[in-house]
Design a protein around this motif. Structure first.
Motif, PDB file in Angstrom:
ATOM      1  N   VAL A 139     -15.772  -2.624  17.663  1.00  0.00           N
ATOM      2  CA  VAL A 139     -17.188  -3.187  18.587  1.00  0.00           C
ATOM      3  C   VAL A 139     -17.732  -3.995  17.647  1.00  0.00           C
ATOM      4  CG1 VAL A 139     -19.147  -1.522  18.548  1.00  0.00           C
ATOM      5  CG2 VAL A 139     -17.177  -0.941  19.706  1.00  0.00           C
ATOM      6  N   TYR A 140     -17.486  -3.452  15.854  1.00  0.00           N
ATOM      7  CA  TYR A 140     -17.895  -4.241  15.215  1.00  0.00           C
ATOM      8  C   TYR A 140     -17.694  -5.742  15.145  1.00  0.00           C
ATOM      9  CZ  TYR A 140     -19.335  -0.342  11.914  1.00  0.00           C
ATOM     10  OH  TYR A 140     -19.538   1.170  11.219  1.00  0.00           O
ATOM     11  N   ALA A 141     -16.721  -6.085  15.435  1.00  0.00           N
ATOM     12  CA  ALA A 141     -16.239  -7.423  15.463  1.00  0.00           C
ATOM     13  C   ALA A 141     -16.890  -8.775  16.420  1.00  0.00           C
ATOM     14  CB  ALA A 141     -15.360  -7.918  15.576  1.00  0.00           C
ATOM     15  N   TRP A 166      -6.465   6.929  15.348  1.00  0.00           N
ATOM     16  CA  TRP A 166      -6.023   4.896  14.993  1.00  0.00           C
ATOM     17  C   TRP A 166      -6.922   4.691  15.649  1.00  0.00           C
ATOM     18  CZ3 TRP A 166      -0.129   5.308  15.387  1.00  0.00           C
ATOM     19  CH2 TRP A 166       0.548   4.901  14.349  1.00  0.00           C
ATOM     20  N   GLU A 167      -7.101   5.265  16.979  1.00  0.00           N
ATOM     21  CA  GLU A 167      -7.733   4.723  18.471  1.00  0.00           C
ATOM     22  C   GLU A 167      -9.248   4.339  18.716  1.00  0.00           C
ATOM     23  OE1 GLU A 167      -7.882   5.104  23.719  1.00  0.00           O
ATOM     24  OE2 GLU A 167      -6.865   6.164  22.126  1.00  0.00           O
ATOM     25  N   ALA A 168      -9.599   5.812  17.995  1.00  0.00           N
ATOM     26  CA  ALA A 168     -11.060   5.462  17.635  1.00  0.00           C
ATOM     27  C   ALA A 168     -11.419   4.765  16.334  1.00  0.00           C
ATOM     28  CB  ALA A 168     -11.459   6.960  17.177  1.00  0.00           C
ATOM     29  N   ARG A 169     -10.783   4.241  15.289  1.00  0.00           N
ATOM     30  CA  ARG A 169     -11.083   3.121  14.744  1.00  0.00           C
ATOM     31  C   ARG A 169     -10.819   1.855  14.883  1.00  0.00           C
ATOM     32  NH1 ARG A 169     -12.276   4.893   9.718  1.00  0.00           N
ATOM     33  NH2 ARG A 169     -11.294   7.144   9.471  1.00  0.00           N
ATOM     34  N   GLU A 170      -9.411   1.627  15.900  1.00  0.00           N
ATOM     35  CA  GLU A 170      -9.388   0.398  16.438  1.00  0.00           C
ATOM     36  C   GLU A 170     -10.629   0.160  16.925  1.00  0.00           C
ATOM     37  OE1 GLU A 170      -5.636   0.838  18.352  1.00  0.00           O
ATOM     38  OE2 GLU A 170      -4.775   0.067  16.365  1.00  0.00           O
ATOM     39  N   LYS A 171     -10.740   0.930  17.958  1.00  0.00           N
ATOM     40  CA  LYS A 171     -12.317   0.345  18.675  1.00  0.00           C
ATOM     41  C   LYS A 171     -13.455   0.266  18.353  1.00  0.00           C
ATOM     42  CE  LYS A 171     -10.899   3.399  22.670  1.00  0.00           C
ATOM     43  NZ  LYS A 171     -11.287   4.457  24.387  1.00  0.00           N
ATOM     44  N   GLN A 174     -21.064  -8.250  15.564  1.00  0.00           N
ATOM     45  CA  GLN A 174     -20.173 -10.377  14.509  1.00  0.00           C
ATOM     46  C   GLN A 174     -20.158  -9.157  13.562  1.00  0.00           C
ATOM     47  OE1 GLN A 174     -22.424 -10.947  17.590  1.00  0.00           O
ATOM     48  NE2 GLN A 174     -20.518 -10.720  18.100  1.00  0.00           N
ATOM     49  N   ARG A 175     -20.283  -8.728  13.000  1.00  0.00           N
ATOM     50  CA  ARG A 175     -19.533  -8.259  11.558  1.00  0.00           C
ATOM     51  C   ARG A 175     -18.756  -7.713  11.003  1.00  0.00           C
ATOM     52  NH1 ARG A 175     -24.303  -4.652   9.105  1.00  0.00           N
ATOM     53  NH2 ARG A 175     -23.431  -5.015   7.716  1.00  0.00           N
ATOM     54  N   ILE A 176     -17.644  -9.302  11.060  1.00  0.00           N
ATOM     55  CA  ILE A 176     -16.193  -8.993  10.678  1.00  0.00           C
ATOM     56  C   ILE A 176     -16.423  -8.018   9.681  1.00  0.00           C
ATOM     57  CG2 ILE A 176     -14.440 -10.408  10.245  1.00  0.00           C
ATOM     58  CD1 ILE A 176     -15.821 -10.657  13.037  1.00  0.00           C
ATOM     59  N   PRO A 177     -17.059  -8.002   8.042  1.00  0.00           N
ATOM     60  CA  PRO A 177     -16.030  -7.227   6.835  1.00  0.00           C
ATOM     61  C   PRO A 177     -16.428  -5.684   7.552  1.00  0.00           C
ATOM     62  CG  PRO A 177     -18.096  -8.863   6.703  1.00  0.00           C
ATOM     63  CD  PRO A 177     -18.037  -8.999   7.783  1.00  0.00           C
ATOM     64  N   ILE A 196      -9.940  -2.138   9.966  1.00  0.00           N
ATOM     65  CA  ILE A 196      -8.379  -2.255  10.072  1.00  0.00           C
ATOM     66  C   ILE A 196      -7.998  -1.484   8.768  1.00  0.00           C
ATOM     67  CG2 ILE A 196      -7.205  -3.947  10.736  1.00  0.00           C
ATOM     68  CD1 ILE A 196      -9.073  -5.104  12.180  1.00  0.00           C
ATOM     69  N   ARG A 197      -8.246  -1.617   7.241  1.00  0.00           N
ATOM     70  CA  ARG A 197      -7.609  -1.901   6.344  1.00  0.00           C
ATOM     71  C   ARG A 197      -7.791  -0.043   6.407  1.00  0.00           C
ATOM     72  NH1 ARG A 197      -4.175  -4.902   3.653  1.00  0.00           N
ATOM     73  NH2 ARG A 197      -5.329  -7.149   3.912  1.00  0.00           N
ATOM     74  N   THR A 198      -8.705   0.463   6.599  1.00  0.00           N
ATOM     75  CA  THR A 198      -8.340   1.434   6.318  1.00  0.00           C
ATOM     76  C   THR A 198      -7.455   2.560   7.305  1.00  0.00           C
ATOM     77  OG1 THR A 198     -10.807   2.326   5.914  1.00  0.00           O
ATOM     78  CG2 THR A 198      -9.480   4.583   7.080  1.00  0.00           C
TER      79      THR A 198
END
Length: 141
Positions: free
Chosen positions: A19-21, A10-15, A25-28, A34-36
């Motif tokens: 980073v993307y957002a 979870w932690e790595a995917r949240e990070k 600025q890659r919101i999708p 997060i959907r994953t």
């Protein structure tokens, strides 16, 4: 590579989503991460509700106009559908109630220019017929 070896981290995917957002600025792409997390079985309801709220925040931040508001609304309605009698559903309902208002608050209010009026309140000499109250002003003293 870490997420390839540990897809449930979870932690790595949240990070990665952060980073993307924030940095790219890659919101999708952030929303996909997060959907994953949401789609993984056995996730605690508190986490899922938090992630859906995060998706709503990201959709609003994406600045796609009414499309972003609609997607944010869908994420908040998903919280209500998954957990109907929970505090998370109540919080989502409160956010839904102000969602349109917060979007309207971002649009600037048009300025209405009524007119420009200059009043002679004794600070300017409007005419040469009006005597100068400071007789020394014209002599350069």
């Amino acid at each position: 590579t870490h997420l390839g070896q540990h897809p449930t981290d979870w932690e790595a995917r949240e990070k990665l989503a952060t980073v993307y957002a924030d940095h790219f600025q890659r919101i999708p792409l952030a929303i996909d991460q997060i959907r994953t997390l949401i789609d993984q079985p056995g996730q605690p309801p508190k986490r899922v509700a938090g992630w859906l709220n995060r998706i709503a925040d990201l959709e609003l931040r994406a600045d796609t106009g009414t499309d972003g508001v609609g997607k944010a609304r869908a994420a908040l309605e998903e919280v209500q559908a998954r957990y109907p009698d929970s505090p998370w559903a109540e919080q989502a309902g409160e956010r839904l109630a102000i969602l349109g208002r917060s979007e309207r608050a971002k649009t600037p209010t048009p300025t209405l220019k009524i007119g420009v009026y200059e009043q002679n309140i004794g600070l300017k000499r409007g005419s040469a017929d009006i005597p100068n109250p400071d007789p020394d002003a014209g002599t350069g003293r």
